[in-house]
Design a protein around this motif. Structure first.
Motif, PDB file in Angstrom:
ATOM      1  N   ASN A  77       0.849  -1.204   0.000  1.00  0.00           N
ATOM      2  CA  ASN A  77       0.000   0.000   0.000  1.00  0.00           C
ATOM      3  C   ASN A  77       0.876   1.244   0.000  1.00  0.00           C
ATOM      4  OD1 ASN A  77      -1.332   2.028   2.473  1.00  0.00           O
ATOM      5  ND2 ASN A  77      -2.346   1.859   0.509  1.00  0.00           N
ATOM      6  N   SER A 125      -3.419   5.038  -2.252  1.00  0.00           N
ATOM      7  CA  SER A 125      -4.427   5.787  -1.482  1.00  0.00           C
ATOM      8  C   SER A 125      -3.963   7.229  -1.345  1.00  0.00           C
ATOM      9  CB  SER A 125      -4.637   5.136  -0.096  1.00  0.00           C
ATOM     10  OG  SER A 125      -3.423   4.980   0.594  1.00  0.00           O
ATOM     11  N   GLU A 160     -14.111   2.906   1.265  1.00  0.00           N
ATOM     12  CA  GLU A 160     -13.905   2.868   2.719  1.00  0.00           C
ATOM     13  C   GLU A 160     -14.888   3.801   3.417  1.00  0.00           C
ATOM     14  OE1 GLU A 160      -9.741   3.175   5.032  1.00  0.00           O
ATOM     15  OE2 GLU A 160     -10.645   5.064   4.451  1.00  0.00           O
ATOM     16  N   GLY A 205     -15.196  -0.889   9.356  1.00  0.00           N
ATOM     17  CA  GLY A 205     -16.146  -1.476  10.297  1.00  0.00           C
ATOM     18  C   GLY A 205     -16.346  -2.965  10.145  1.00  0.00           C
ATOM     19  N   GLY A 228      -8.838  -3.710   8.533  1.00  0.00           N
ATOM     20  CA  GLY A 228      -7.680  -3.074   9.154  1.00  0.00           C
ATOM     21  C   GLY A 228      -7.618  -3.294  10.656  1.00  0.00           C
ATOM     22  N   SER A 229      -8.503  -2.624  11.378  1.00  0.00           N
ATOM     23  CA  SER A 229      -8.446  -2.615  12.848  1.00  0.00           C
ATOM     24  C   SER A 229      -8.297  -4.010  13.456  1.00  0.00           C
ATOM     25  CB  SER A 229      -9.708  -1.948  13.411  1.00  0.00           C
ATOM     26  OG  SER A 229      -9.749  -0.600  13.004  1.00  0.00           O
TER      27      SER A 229
HETATM   28  C1  LIG Z   1      -3.512   1.781  12.366  1.00  0.00           C
HETATM   29  C2  LIG Z   1      -4.059   2.070  11.004  1.00  0.00           C
HETATM   30  C3  LIG Z   1      -3.205   2.564  10.029  1.00  0.00           C
HETATM   31  C4  LIG Z   1      -3.681   2.804   8.729  1.00  0.00           C
HETATM   32  N1  LIG Z   1      -2.814   3.226   7.765  1.00  0.00           N
HETATM   33  C5  LIG Z   1      -3.224   3.313   6.472  1.00  0.00           C
HETATM   34  C6  LIG Z   1      -2.297   3.585   5.425  1.00  0.00           C
HETATM   35  O1  LIG Z   1      -1.091   3.741   5.651  1.00  0.00           O
HETATM   36  N2  LIG Z   1      -2.766   3.656   4.147  1.00  0.00           N
HETATM   37  C7  LIG Z   1      -4.110   3.463   3.853  1.00  0.00           C
HETATM   38  O2  LIG Z   1      -4.481   3.524   2.683  1.00  0.00           O
HETATM   39  N3  LIG Z   1      -5.003   3.212   4.840  1.00  0.00           N
HETATM   40  C8  LIG Z   1      -4.585   3.105   6.121  1.00  0.00           C
HETATM   41  N4  LIG Z   1      -5.480   2.753   7.102  1.00  0.00           N
HETATM   42  C9  LIG Z   1      -6.866   2.386   6.694  1.00  0.00           C
HETATM   43  C10 LIG Z   1      -6.909   0.884   6.376  1.00  0.00           C
HETATM   44  O3  LIG Z   1      -6.157   0.605   5.232  1.00  0.00           O
HETATM   45  C11 LIG Z   1      -8.327   0.311   6.196  1.00  0.00           C
HETATM   46  O4  LIG Z   1      -8.928   0.789   5.025  1.00  0.00           O
HETATM   47  C12 LIG Z   1      -9.224   0.537   7.380  1.00  0.00           C
HETATM   48  O5  LIG Z   1      -8.535   0.198   8.556  1.00  0.00           O
HETATM   49  C13 LIG Z   1     -10.488  -0.294   7.266  1.00  0.00           C
HETATM   50  O6  LIG Z   1     -11.372  -0.051   8.321  1.00  0.00           O
HETATM   51  P1  LIG Z   1     -11.338  -0.858   9.718  1.00  0.00           P
HETATM   52  O7  LIG Z   1     -10.242  -0.267  10.506  1.00  0.00           O
HETATM   53  O8  LIG Z   1     -12.679  -0.572  10.306  1.00  0.00           O
HETATM   54  O9  LIG Z   1     -11.127  -2.305   9.400  1.00  0.00           O
HETATM   55  C14 LIG Z   1      -5.037   2.552   8.416  1.00  0.00           C
HETATM   56  C15 LIG Z   1      -5.883   2.053   9.419  1.00  0.00           C
HETATM   57  C16 LIG Z   1      -5.406   1.810  10.692  1.00  0.00           C
HETATM   58  C17 LIG Z   1      -6.343   1.235  11.727  1.00  0.00           C
END
Ligand SMILES: Cc1cc2nc3c(=O)[nH]c(=O)nc-3n(C[C@H](O)[C@H](O)[C@H](O)COP(=O)(O)O)c2cc1C
Length: 313
Positions: A69, A95, A137, A172, A193-194
């Protein structure tokens, strides 16, 4: 379980582990890929040569497909893309930028390109730019996000109504039931992600993982919309941001309070007071730190049983 996304990436399950700064290095990415999902190395917190090291270690740890990414705000973006091409990475998730900038160049090197968006408008722009798939997202998601507060539950069907290329839902989703719901709404796959922050293999600090497990509903909020909107846990730093908002601050005052390396301080160095702790609303449903393989197995088996239950309705 085969569909357009599993075929596009040549993976077993339509389940993607999100690229995440300070959390998703080669260990997490290779474990997820070895477990049938698509693992992603988050380049956003890596100097170019550190990224090269992660890619090389990932290639040694798995012979399954994995991705990188790249948030396009990255200052060393040209070097990062050069390394990705040199190291033979096959899939890139871009992104935070214009999908037109890098898509064709990466594709000319045989790389599949996916772009992350938070609105219908940018999903269609990405399709026009020729990307292979889109991640949509929702507002619930951890980390940087859109300004419009469109939730995953509303965003996915609205994107689906107009998008022709494969669609990946994010924001989510942490369970098999969540995955099924997103796919019923029109997604071909989910990006999670989370849930993976609280995995043994995530490179995030143990203090942060523990905080995620302790988090309850309502413990996160999207803030700093004037800079780059970001969802984080409510801690001392968050409270300072909120206090500053009471004074109708200028953008410069917000930038000064944010300072440098807040995210590293919190998520990587474990400062739970003064660090920025990016996590999604679904943290309230994450109760245990587990091996990533177990997380995937649980999600897939819950997905299958939820599908059967729904079929009986
Ligand atoms: C700790 C953390 C760091 C993230 N860093 C990035 C990133 O560097 N690039 C990106 O495109 N999205 C980033 N995201 C978003 C995630 O790629 C992802 O789309 C998102 O976590 C999805 O939602 P969720 O946290 O509810 O699963 C990050 C999310 C978290 C929780």
């Amino acid at each position: 379980m085969q569909n357009r996304i599993t075929q596009l990436f040549n993976i077993k399950y339509p389940l993607i582990q999100a690229g995440m700064i300070w959390a998703s290095g080669w260990k997490l990415a290779s474990t997820v890929s070895n477990s049938g999902g698509l693992g992603i190395i988050g380049a956003g917190s890596m100097y170019p040569e550190i990224l090269r090291e992660h890619i090389q270690k990932c290639k040694k740890a798995t012979n399954k497909p994995f991705a990188v990414n790249v948030p396009m705000l990255y200052p060393d973006i040209e070097k990062i893309m050069e390394i990705i091409i040199e190291e033979g990475v096959k899939i890139v998730f871009t992104s935070a930028g214009n999908p037109k900038t890098w898509t064709k160049h990466l594709q000319s090197h045989g790389i599949k390109v996916v772009h992350v968006v938070s609105s219908v408008k940018f999903a269609l722009k990405s399709q026009d730019a020729g990307v292979d798939a889109v991640v949509a997202e929702g507002f619930e998601a951890g980390g940087h996000n859109g300004r419009d507060e469109t939730t995953t539950f509303t965003l996915i069907p609205m994107v689906k109504e107009q998008l022709e290329i494969p669609l990946i839902a994010a924001g989510g989703i942490a369970t098999g039931r969540g995955m099924l719901a997103a796919m019923v709404l029109g997604a071909d796959a989910v990006q999670i992600g989370s849930r993976f922050v609280a995995s043994n293999e995530a490179s995030s600090h143990q203090n942060f993982k523990n905080k995620v497990v302790e988090a309850k509903e309502g413990d996160t909020q999207l803030t700093l919309k004037e800079l780059a909107p970001v969802r984080m846990l409510k801690n001392k730093f968050f409270n300072e941001v909120q206090a500053l908002y009471q004074t109708a601050p200028t953008k410069e005052e917000l930038i000064t309070l944010l300072g440098r390396a807040r995210a590293k301080k919190g998520m990587f160095e474990g400062d739970m007071e003064d660090g920025e702790l990016e996590i999604g609303q679904i943290a309230g449903l994450i109760h245990e730190i587990k091996p990533a393989t177990e997380i995937i197995q649980e999600i897939i088996s819950e997905f299958e049983s939820a599908k059967q239950k729904v079929a009986q309705l």
